[in-house]
Design a protein around this motif. Structure first.
Motif, mmCIF file in Angstrom:
data_model
loop_
_atom_site.group_PDB
_atom_site.id
_atom_site.type_symbol
_atom_site.label_atom_id
_atom_site.label_comp_id
_atom_site.label_asym_id
_atom_site.label_seq_id
_atom_site.Cartn_x
_atom_site.Cartn_y
_atom_site.Cartn_z
ATOM 1 N N VAL A 1 -2.695 -6.164 -6.335
ATOM 2 C CA VAL A 1 -1.569 -5.389 -6.844
ATOM 3 C C VAL A 1 -0.246 -5.915 -6.291
ATOM 4 O O VAL A 1 -0.099 -6.104 -5.085
ATOM 5 C CB VAL A 1 -1.722 -3.905 -6.441
ATOM 6 N N VAL A 2 0.701 -6.139 -7.183
ATOM 7 C CA VAL A 2 2.067 -6.479 -6.758
ATOM 8 C C VAL A 2 2.990 -5.323 -7.141
ATOM 9 O O VAL A 2 3.096 -4.958 -8.308
ATOM 10 C CB VAL A 2 2.568 -7.780 -7.408
ATOM 11 N N VAL A 3 3.635 -4.755 -6.143
ATOM 12 C CA VAL A 3 4.690 -3.771 -6.376
ATOM 13 C C VAL A 3 6.001 -4.551 -6.423
ATOM 14 O O VAL A 3 6.349 -5.223 -5.462
ATOM 15 C CB VAL A 3 4.747 -2.727 -5.242
ATOM 16 N N VAL A 4 6.682 -4.506 -7.557
ATOM 17 C CA VAL A 4 7.906 -5.296 -7.686
ATOM 18 C C VAL A 4 9.142 -4.455 -7.389
ATOM 19 O O VAL A 4 9.247 -3.293 -7.765
ATOM 20 C CB VAL A 4 8.038 -5.946 -9.085
ATOM 21 N N SER A 5 10.059 -5.090 -6.663
ATOM 22 C CA SER A 5 11.375 -4.533 -6.388
ATOM 23 C C SER A 5 12.412 -5.514 -6.911
ATOM 24 O O SER A 5 12.162 -6.718 -6.953
ATOM 25 C CB SER A 5 11.599 -4.423 -4.871
ATOM 26 N N SER A 6 13.566 -5.033 -7.252
ATOM 27 C CA SER A 6 14.685 -5.930 -7.465
ATOM 28 C C SER A 6 15.167 -6.401 -6.093
ATOM 29 O O SER A 6 14.927 -5.746 -5.079
ATOM 30 C CB SER A 6 15.786 -5.169 -8.188
ATOM 31 N N GLY A 7 15.814 -7.531 -6.031
ATOM 32 C CA GLY A 7 16.399 -7.998 -4.773
ATOM 33 C C GLY A 7 15.350 -8.250 -3.714
ATOM 34 O O GLY A 7 14.361 -8.945 -3.948
ATOM 35 N N ASP A 8 15.557 -7.680 -2.547
ATOM 36 C CA ASP A 8 14.617 -7.762 -1.432
ATOM 37 C C ASP A 8 13.939 -6.406 -1.279
ATOM 38 O O ASP A 8 14.625 -5.376 -1.272
ATOM 39 C CB ASP A 8 15.378 -8.128 -0.155
ATOM 40 N N PRO A 9 12.614 -6.369 -1.132
ATOM 41 C CA PRO A 9 11.931 -5.071 -1.097
ATOM 42 C C PRO A 9 12.267 -4.243 0.137
ATOM 43 O O PRO A 9 12.063 -3.031 0.142
ATOM 44 C CB PRO A 9 10.446 -5.451 -1.111
ATOM 45 N N GLY A 10 12.815 -4.893 1.180
ATOM 46 C CA GLY A 10 13.115 -4.184 2.420
ATOM 47 C C GLY A 10 14.522 -3.625 2.484
ATOM 48 O O GLY A 10 14.878 -2.985 3.476
ATOM 49 N N VAL A 11 15.328 -3.869 1.463
ATOM 50 C CA VAL A 11 16.722 -3.392 1.460
ATOM 51 C C VAL A 11 16.879 -2.369 0.338
ATOM 52 O O VAL A 11 17.015 -2.722 -0.828
ATOM 53 C CB VAL A 11 17.712 -4.566 1.276
ATOM 54 N N PHE A 12 16.846 -1.086 0.704
ATOM 55 C CA PHE A 12 17.025 0.008 -0.253
ATOM 56 C C PHE A 12 16.089 -0.164 -1.449
ATOM 57 O O PHE A 12 16.502 -0.037 -2.609
ATOM 58 C CB PHE A 12 18.496 0.100 -0.691
ATOM 59 N N ALA A 13 14.824 -0.442 -1.150
ATOM 60 C CA ALA A 13 13.880 -0.717 -2.234
ATOM 61 C C ALA A 13 12.493 -0.198 -1.852
ATOM 62 O O ALA A 13 12.371 0.745 -1.073
ATOM 63 C CB ALA A 13 13.883 -2.200 -2.543
ATOM 64 N N MET A 14 11.433 -0.834 -2.369
ATOM 65 C CA MET A 14 10.111 -0.215 -2.313
ATOM 66 C C MET A 14 9.366 -0.328 -0.982
ATOM 67 O O MET A 14 8.384 0.399 -0.764
ATOM 68 C CB MET A 14 9.221 -0.789 -3.423
ATOM 69 N N ALA A 15 9.759 -1.219 -0.078
ATOM 70 C CA ALA A 15 8.926 -1.406 1.118
ATOM 71 C C ALA A 15 8.845 -0.123 1.962
ATOM 72 O O ALA A 15 7.755 0.279 2.387
ATOM 73 C CB ALA A 15 9.436 -2.584 1.955
ATOM 74 N N SER B 1 -12.104 -8.608 -3.238
ATOM 75 C CA SER B 1 -11.325 -8.025 -2.161
ATOM 76 C C SER B 1 -9.900 -7.748 -2.648
ATOM 77 O O SER B 1 -9.200 -8.664 -3.078
ATOM 78 C CB SER B 1 -11.327 -8.996 -0.991
ATOM 79 N N GLY B 2 -9.504 -6.519 -2.587
ATOM 80 C CA GLY B 2 -8.178 -6.156 -3.088
ATOM 81 C C GLY B 2 -7.078 -6.441 -2.094
ATOM 82 O O GLY B 2 -7.332 -6.594 -0.906
ATOM 83 N N TRP B 3 -5.892 -6.533 -2.609
ATOM 84 C CA TRP B 3 -4.726 -6.644 -1.737
ATOM 85 C C TRP B 3 -3.516 -6.016 -2.408
ATOM 86 O O TRP B 3 -3.502 -5.768 -3.606
ATOM 87 C CB TRP B 3 -4.431 -8.068 -1.296
ATOM 88 N N LEU B 4 -2.498 -5.786 -1.581
ATOM 89 C CA LEU B 4 -1.248 -5.226 -2.089
ATOM 90 C C LEU B 4 -0.087 -6.036 -1.537
ATOM 91 O O LEU B 4 -0.010 -6.283 -0.335
ATOM 92 C CB LEU B 4 -1.102 -3.761 -1.682
ATOM 93 N N VAL B 5 0.780 -6.447 -2.427
ATOM 94 C CA VAL B 5 1.989 -7.170 -2.059
ATOM 95 C C VAL B 5 3.190 -6.379 -2.574
ATOM 96 O O VAL B 5 3.156 -5.890 -3.701
ATOM 97 C CB VAL B 5 1.958 -8.587 -2.684
ATOM 98 N N VAL C 1 0.618 -5.065 -11.844
ATOM 99 C CA VAL C 1 2.004 -5.052 -11.377
ATOM 100 C C VAL C 1 2.549 -3.647 -11.565
ATOM 101 O O VAL C 1 2.407 -3.057 -12.639
ATOM 102 C CB VAL C 1 2.872 -6.080 -12.126
ATOM 103 N N VAL C 2 3.156 -3.143 -10.508
ATOM 104 C CA VAL C 2 3.614 -1.758 -10.460
ATOM 105 C C VAL C 2 5.105 -1.753 -10.152
ATOM 106 O O VAL C 2 5.548 -2.519 -9.299
ATOM 107 C CB VAL C 2 2.855 -1.006 -9.345
ATOM 108 N N GLY C 3 5.879 -0.893 -10.813
ATOM 109 C CA GLY C 3 7.285 -0.808 -10.437
ATOM 110 C C GLY C 3 8.116 -0.012 -11.414
ATOM 111 O O GLY C 3 7.614 0.513 -12.417
ATOM 112 N N TYR C 4 9.373 0.051 -11.080
ATOM 113 C CA TYR C 4 10.374 0.714 -11.910
ATOM 114 C C TYR C 4 10.505 -0.073 -13.226
ATOM 115 O O TYR C 4 10.429 -1.302 -13.244
ATOM 116 C CB TYR C 4 11.688 0.744 -11.124
#
Lengths: 244, 244
Positions: free
Chosen positions: B75-89, B2-6, B32-35
């Motif tokens: 899958v984990v999408v990584v952001s710097s800082g918090d993902p909800g502040v000017f980032a990937m969320a 079962s897949g998931w995304l974080v 892991v996915v990201g910049y």
């Protein structure tokens, strides 16, 4: 023995949101100081003294912590969330301003996950564009200033996160805040009530301002009002990155 | 399987600011996915595929992550800082809006220590009273809207945290922002430039707006402008809890 003082953010409640940096400080401490429910989150162990105090004595608590650090103890002042957001860090510096001889102490502020960001993550990404954080308690500022800030934030089309939305002693403020927001942002604007985020009692609800009632918030609730573009997608609420 | 995304926030840089929740997700991930620079912070291990991509392809990156989760990957999408502040969320939800069939997936946003709060902690407590967070990049909104928000935030006497203050390609925006702030807040207002907070390259500097120059910021800098009561105490800068 060389004393130190750390002001540490414990995050919103869950153990897995406490940073390793804070865990290390707690493991090395001789004394933990803070508001009763936050000190209760720290495990007792031999060699550690817990000093729990009531609300509204923040500067006295900070002075007590500084005094102990000056005597050579390793002191952690615990805050919920992040210590720099409506929490103990500013109270610490107020105490430090009054006692310059303590300014040479080894003092560090350790950040934590603040409630609004844990709430935003649980709801989706309502703070994904420019936003503001406002403490709705009028203990330390006049209510007129809060209203002024709400009007200007609405005019700027900022999303808004509200801390301490509704105290038992003065519940009428939040009634007025909701009225003002309905008037300035319109009844269709989305608002998320996030209570006790990351704890077993977590409860999230997103409604429109037209549907929102004051009873949806208490002092354990963070309220997030979206900007004009905030919308639902599936079971989430989010604010797009672009505007204008 | 079962897949998931974080979507996970890695914090501002230091390992000890990564939450245990995020560490667990990374340990369980298959992808892991990201910049590029954020993916570089994740340790390689057998069974983990790292997908690094360039800047400004956020929605494509999110769609790729969703596609892999739909195929059963973790899958984990990584952001710097918090993902909800000017980032990937928000980019994730934009991608999800375009593909409703993915909305039933197991998706979670994991908060992190966002740069402004790590910067505030390192400097003292400049965000200890009401404040706003504004992305100064005009990639996704018109510059006029940024100027409007700065004026209204100054009128509201909010402290301000600026992300992406100064891009190489468009450095003139920050020049205009500083001019506007000097005009509205006066030359004595304190401003903190916090670069690469929590990393070995951390550099903090607090000056007045009168002394501030655009070169004090780059894209790795968070800029915090105090409110009218923000002041120095010892080697720190803080904003008192009370106002008005």
């Amino acid at each position: 023995m060389s004393g130190w003082l750390v002001v540490a953010g414990l995050g919103p409640g869950a153990e897995h949101l406490v940073t390793p940096e804070v865990s290390v400080a707690l493991a090395e401490a001789t004394d933990v100081v803070g508001y009763i429910p936050y000190v209760a989150r720290v495990a007792e162990r031999p060699g550690l003294t817990l000093h729990a105090s009531d609300n509204r004595v923040e500067v006295e608590r900070a002075a007590h912590a500084l005094q102990m650090a000056a005597e050579g103890r390793r002191v952690v002042v615990v805050s919920s969330g992040d210590p720099g957001v409506f929490a103990m860090a500013s109270a610490l510096f107020e105490a430090l301003e009054a006692r310059p001889e303590w300014q040479a102490l080894d003092i560090r502020i350790l950040p934590g996950i603040t409630a609004m960001l844990a709430a935003a993550a649980a709801a989706g990404a309502p703070l994904g564009h420019d936003f503001c954080a406002i403490n709705l308690s009028d203990n330390l500022k006049p209510w007129a200033l809060i209203e002024k800030r709400l009007r200007l934030a609405a005019e700027a089309d900022l999303a808004m996160a509200f801390y301490n939305p509704r105290s038992k002693s003065r519940p009428e403020g939040f009634v007025r805040a909701l009225d003002l927001l309905r008037e300035t942002c319109g009844p269709d604007r989305l608002v998320t009530f996030a209570r006790a985020v990351s704890t077993p009692e977590q409860h999230l609800r997103t409604v429109t301002l037209g549907e929102a009632t004051p009873e949806m918030a208490d002092m354990r609730t963070v309220v997030i009002v979206g900007n004009s573009a905030t919308r639902r997608v599936g079971r989430w609420v989010y604010t797009p990155r672009s505007a204008g």
